[in-house]
Design a protein around this motif. Structure first.
Motif, short mmCIF file in Angstrom:
data_model
loop_
_atom_site.label_atom_id
_atom_site.label_comp_id
_atom_site.label_asym_id
_atom_site.label_seq_id
_atom_site.Cartn_x
_atom_site.Cartn_y
_atom_site.Cartn_z
N LYS A 86 -34.04 -32.24 -16.37
CA LYS A 86 -33.40 -32.92 -15.26
C LYS A 86 -34.35 -33.07 -14.07
O LYS A 86 -34.51 -34.17 -13.52
CB LYS A 86 -32.20 -32.07 -14.84
CG LYS A 86 -30.99 -32.85 -14.50
CD LYS A 86 -29.82 -31.92 -14.39
CE LYS A 86 -28.82 -32.56 -13.46
NZ LYS A 86 -27.58 -31.82 -13.40
N GLU A 87 -34.97 -31.98 -13.68
CA GLU A 87 -35.89 -32.03 -12.53
C GLU A 87 -37.05 -32.97 -12.81
O GLU A 87 -37.44 -33.76 -11.95
CB GLU A 87 -36.43 -30.62 -12.21
CG GLU A 87 -35.37 -29.63 -11.74
CD GLU A 87 -34.80 -29.96 -10.36
OE1 GLU A 87 -35.36 -30.82 -9.65
OE2 GLU A 87 -33.76 -29.36 -9.99
N LEU A 88 -37.61 -32.87 -14.01
CA LEU A 88 -38.79 -33.68 -14.31
C LEU A 88 -38.44 -35.17 -14.37
O LEU A 88 -39.16 -36.02 -13.85
CB LEU A 88 -39.45 -33.24 -15.63
CG LEU A 88 -40.00 -31.81 -15.64
CD1 LEU A 88 -40.68 -31.52 -16.99
CD2 LEU A 88 -40.97 -31.56 -14.50
N GLU A 93 -35.92 -36.65 -12.92
CA GLU A 93 -35.60 -37.12 -11.56
C GLU A 93 -36.89 -37.34 -10.76
O GLU A 93 -36.99 -38.31 -10.00
CB GLU A 93 -34.65 -36.14 -10.86
CG GLU A 93 -33.27 -36.22 -11.50
CD GLU A 93 -32.19 -35.38 -10.82
OE1 GLU A 93 -31.01 -35.60 -11.15
OE2 GLU A 93 -32.51 -34.50 -10.00
N ASN A 94 -37.87 -36.48 -10.95
CA ASN A 94 -39.17 -36.71 -10.29
C ASN A 94 -39.79 -38.03 -10.77
O ASN A 94 -40.35 -38.77 -9.98
CB ASN A 94 -40.14 -35.56 -10.58
CG ASN A 94 -39.87 -34.36 -9.68
OD1 ASN A 94 -39.15 -34.45 -8.70
ND2 ASN A 94 -40.46 -33.23 -10.02
N SER A 95 -39.68 -38.30 -12.07
CA SER A 95 -40.26 -39.53 -12.61
C SER A 95 -39.58 -40.76 -12.00
O SER A 95 -40.23 -41.74 -11.66
CB SER A 95 -40.10 -39.58 -14.13
OG SER A 95 -40.85 -38.55 -14.73
N SER A 146 -43.03 -34.45 -1.15
CA SER A 146 -43.52 -35.62 -0.44
C SER A 146 -42.33 -36.45 0.04
O SER A 146 -42.50 -37.54 0.54
CB SER A 146 -44.39 -36.45 -1.39
OG SER A 146 -43.64 -36.79 -2.53
N LYS A 147 -41.12 -35.91 -0.15
CA LYS A 147 -39.95 -36.75 0.04
C LYS A 147 -39.25 -36.58 1.39
O LYS A 147 -38.54 -37.47 1.82
CB LYS A 147 -38.97 -36.54 -1.11
CG LYS A 147 -39.63 -36.97 -2.42
CD LYS A 147 -38.92 -36.52 -3.64
CE LYS A 147 -39.84 -36.66 -4.85
NZ LYS A 147 -39.26 -36.11 -6.06
N ILE A 148 -39.41 -35.42 2.03
CA ILE A 148 -38.88 -35.31 3.40
C ILE A 148 -39.92 -34.63 4.26
O ILE A 148 -40.72 -33.81 3.78
CB ILE A 148 -37.56 -34.50 3.51
CG1 ILE A 148 -37.62 -33.22 2.68
CG2 ILE A 148 -36.36 -35.31 3.15
CD1 ILE A 148 -36.43 -32.31 2.91
N LEU A 162 -33.79 -38.53 -5.52
CA LEU A 162 -32.87 -37.66 -6.26
C LEU A 162 -33.07 -36.18 -5.93
O LEU A 162 -32.13 -35.46 -5.70
CB LEU A 162 -33.05 -37.90 -7.76
CG LEU A 162 -32.64 -39.29 -8.23
CD1 LEU A 162 -33.11 -39.53 -9.64
CD2 LEU A 162 -31.14 -39.47 -8.14
N GLY A 163 -34.32 -35.72 -5.93
CA GLY A 163 -34.55 -34.29 -5.65
C GLY A 163 -35.33 -34.17 -4.38
O GLY A 163 -36.21 -34.96 -4.11
N PHE A 164 -35.00 -33.19 -3.55
CA PHE A 164 -35.78 -33.09 -2.32
C PHE A 164 -35.92 -31.66 -1.84
O PHE A 164 -36.25 -31.40 -0.72
CB PHE A 164 -35.18 -33.98 -1.22
CG PHE A 164 -33.71 -33.71 -0.98
CD1 PHE A 164 -33.30 -32.65 -0.21
CD2 PHE A 164 -32.75 -34.53 -1.56
CE1 PHE A 164 -31.96 -32.41 0.00
CE2 PHE A 164 -31.41 -34.30 -1.35
CZ PHE A 164 -31.01 -33.23 -0.58
N GLU A 206 -38.70 -27.54 -4.75
CA GLU A 206 -38.74 -26.25 -5.41
C GLU A 206 -38.93 -26.34 -6.90
O GLU A 206 -39.28 -25.36 -7.54
CB GLU A 206 -37.40 -25.53 -5.19
CG GLU A 206 -37.29 -24.82 -3.89
CD GLU A 206 -36.05 -23.95 -3.87
OE1 GLU A 206 -36.22 -22.73 -3.77
OE2 GLU A 206 -34.95 -24.50 -4.01
N ALA A 207 -38.64 -27.51 -7.44
CA ALA A 207 -38.55 -27.62 -8.89
C ALA A 207 -39.85 -27.23 -9.59
O ALA A 207 -39.86 -26.33 -10.42
CB ALA A 207 -38.13 -29.03 -9.28
N LEU A 208 -40.94 -27.87 -9.20
CA LEU A 208 -42.19 -27.62 -9.93
C LEU A 208 -42.63 -26.17 -9.76
O LEU A 208 -43.07 -25.53 -10.71
CB LEU A 208 -43.28 -28.59 -9.47
CG LEU A 208 -43.05 -30.05 -9.84
CD1 LEU A 208 -44.29 -30.89 -9.52
CD2 LEU A 208 -42.69 -30.21 -11.31
MG MG Z 1 -38.02 -32.89 -7.76
#
Ligand code: MG
Ligand code: ADP
Length: 609
Positions: free
Chosen positions: A27-29, A31-33, A77-79, A91-93, A96-98
């Motif tokens: 899911k995290e990966l 969403e990053n893509s 890089s998103k906020i 989608l993810g911000f 923390e995911a990686l």
């Molecule tokens: Mg993410």
């Protein structure tokens, strides 16, 4: 004694909150893509994702000097600051995911931005950087996650079986593919390609790719807008239903959700078209402005609260009804074409094949995937694929491409109500079927099913309306009920009166009917009453809508006999009456009243096209 946890322990604990299962990683990966603007995403897992997860995309990539930063906690890089939280569109911000994924697995990153010639490779195991090097690779990012939870054995124990883990991953990727029909999404499980969507933005086709073209063929596409809510849908006609809601998938603003409110809209649309306990197939894509709902009522985000539930229910209901009232809802008589034949037919026309699917780009996608596989595998001597495996995968891709060719092409429009006035009557066969046609299509009506539908709707209309059309009987009909039913007389007597019967007591357990609804014949009324009164004992409250529907449906069936030959005038009347029905295309039991064969179906049969 209070102790401060060391960094590695703290990281593992924090990681456990983000990553619970292979699904969380995927899911995290993915969403990053998507956030990286990818147009192609390939997801590959082995052993339910426990030993191997790969997500490859052709997105913006990560610059060489940023790769390590991407794996730091709270690196995003998103906020930039807290104010940005309000205007977030990705989608993810959490950033923390990686970091979390890398803390509890062996992670490998291969990435290249369009601006640079060489890409970067980074290997991290349990949060420790093992290797970093420049590397040749295509634009975009590949993440390979091996041995999830290898350093947190307690977590590992909580994993479910391979197939349970893989099926939740596959389900997620399927939903993503539906939500993003303009991204090409490929799913590989244990070296087998499960599906590859074509990224052309056609949802109907995507549904066909993800389910089966047989199922997709039966779906009616529609798009409907009201009160600022747009519903794009693919729904089954009344002749096609399932015993559970498993084939009902809802997206709201691109996210899959579970919703009783949307289900209610569906139920209302099908209320007199399907038996109780049967569920239509519905893929609904709803767009509604974000201010009109709350998405934060549940952490898994599969629940939302609509502030105006009635607007959602109504728009869903009306949208589906436009689809069910259109010509598309008439089931087609079709030769069961084997998919193989279909491909054969199209081979004669190479242009058509190219139009149906962009094989070259699918294959080049494959080449690219293979390339990045290779670079991964070259570094990792354990898993180098053999020539044979590559050939096998290539075969699978070919099959996937061929499948793609045989999918139906959908066009979504606002459906028009079926035009009964354009029908030409040709005659009646076997005392049962009426044949009609319009410009492009031949229709058959099952006269008995049609009559049942008309009878049922006339009865229910009369029941709901204050104006009753009755006819007096020269010889009254009498009937008897049980003592128990006599006791409950106040429950059912008024129902019959509301339907247009006039009756009074006639002896201790008997009733006398002096007037019947205008549209019924004497024998229909007799059969209806006898079946109706048989049914009343079995229910608590027959004024309850559902119960009443059930009893009336059954009694209508009893009343309407398979009649014999009809005159042209009678056929015309039948069609006029059907036109007045809310739901002309199926009898109250869900059997079709109409079936059709199109001109192009005929041309195919005669091998003209
Ligand atoms: Mg993410
Ligand atoms: P978040 O997505 O919340 O920003 P992540 O830990 O998931 O945090 O990712 C950290 C950063 O790494 C992202 O903000 C993004 O800049 C970069 N990144 C992650 N995955 C990709 C990808 N597939 N393509 C390009 N950049 C990516």
């Amino acid at each position: 004694m209070i102790r401060i946890l060391d960094k590695s322990t703290a990281d593992k604990i924090a990681a456990g909150e983000v990553v619970e299962r292979p699904l969380s990683v995927v899911k995290e990966l993915v969403e990053n893509s998507i956030d990286a603007g990818a147009k192609k995403i390939a997801v590959e897992i082995k052993n339910g994702g426990k030993s191997y997860i790969r997500v490859t995309d052709d997105g913006c990539g990560i610059a060489a000097d940023e790769c390590e930063k991407a794996f730091m906690r709270h690196a995003t890089s998103k906020i930039i600051n807290a104010e940005d939280l309000n205007s977030i569109s990705t989608l993810g911000f959490r950033g923390e995911a990686l970091a979390s994924i890398a803390a509890i697995s062996r992670t490998e990153l291969l990435t290249k931005t369009r601006e640079t010639k060489t890409g970067s490779k980074l290997i991290i195991e349990g949060g420790q950087i093992i290797e970093r090097a420049p590397i040749g690779c295509p634009d975009g990012t590949t993440m390979v996650i091996r041995d999830l939870f290898f350093n947190t054995p307690a977590r590992l124990k909580f994993m479910r079986t391979d197939s349970a883990e893989s099926s939740s991953v596959i389900e997620f990727v399927t939903d993503i593919a539906l939500a993003y029909p303009d991204i090409r999404i490929q799913m590989i499980n244990n070296d087998k390609i499960l599906f590859a969507t074509n990224g052309r933005g056609n949802r109907g086709q995507t549904i066909a790719t993800l389910t089966s073209s047989i199922l997709a063929d039966k779906l009616i596409p529609f798009i409907y807008e009201e009160e600022g809510i747009t519903v794009e849908g693919y729904v089954s006609g009344p002749g096609e239903s399932r015993s559970s809601r498993k084939n009902q998938v809802f997206f709201v603003n691109g996210r899959v959700i579970d919703s009783k409110v949307i289900e209610k809209g569906i139920n209302r649309a099908y209320s007199d078209r399907l038996f109780e306990g049967r569920f239509p197939i519905c893929y609904l894509f709803i767009t509604v402005s974000p201010e009109r709902m709350d998405v934060n009522i549940h952490p898994n985000k599969r629940q939302v609260r609509f502030y105006d539930e009635d607007a959602i229910i109504n728009t869903v209901r009306k949208g589906i009804i436009t689809a069910l009232d259109s010509e598309e809802a008439v089931p087609t008589i079709k030769e069961k074409l084997k998919p193989y034949n279909k491909i054969e037919n199209k081979k004669d026309n190479p242009k058509e094949v190219r139009d149906a699917v962009d094989i070259n780009s699918l294959l080049s996608n494959y080449e690219q995937t293979k390339e990045s596989n290779k670079t991964i595998f070259e570094q990792n001597t354990v898993e180098t694929p053999k020539e044979k495996e590559i050939v096998e995968t290539q075969e699978q891709i070919k099959i996937a491409v061929q499948d793609e060719i045989s999918k139906p092409i959908f066009t979504v429009t606002e459906p028009k109500r079926f035009d009964f006035s354009s029908l030409q009557i040709h005659g009646q066969f076997f005392g049962t079927y009426i044949q009609l046609s319009d410009e492009e299509t031949i229709y058959f009506i099952d006269q008995h099913a049609a009559h049942e539908r008309i009878f049922f709707e006339k009865l229910m209309n009369q029941f709901e309306s204050s104006e009753k059309h009755r006819q007096p009987l020269l010889i009254p009909i009498t009937f008897e009920v049980s003592h128990a039913d006599k006791e409950r007389e106040d429950l059912w007597l008024t129902v019959l009166e509301d339907m247009g019967f006039s009756l009074d007591e006639f002896g201790p357990l008997s009733y006398r009917v002096s007037e019947i609804p205008m549209f019924m014949s004497m024998s229909e009324a007799e059969d209806f009453l006898s079946d109706f009164t048989d049914g009343i004992g079995t229910y608590e409250d027959i004024r309850d809508n559902k119960t009443l529907d059930k009893i009336a449906t059954k009694a209508c069936k009893a009343a309407v006999k398979a009649n014999d030959y009809l005159s042209k005038e009678e056929i015309k009347q039948l069609i006029t009456d059907l036109d007045k029905c809310n739901n002309p295309f199926s009898c109250p039991h869900g059997r079709p009243t109409f079936i059709k064969i199109t001109k192009s179906d005929l041309e195919k049969r005669f091998k003209r096209i």
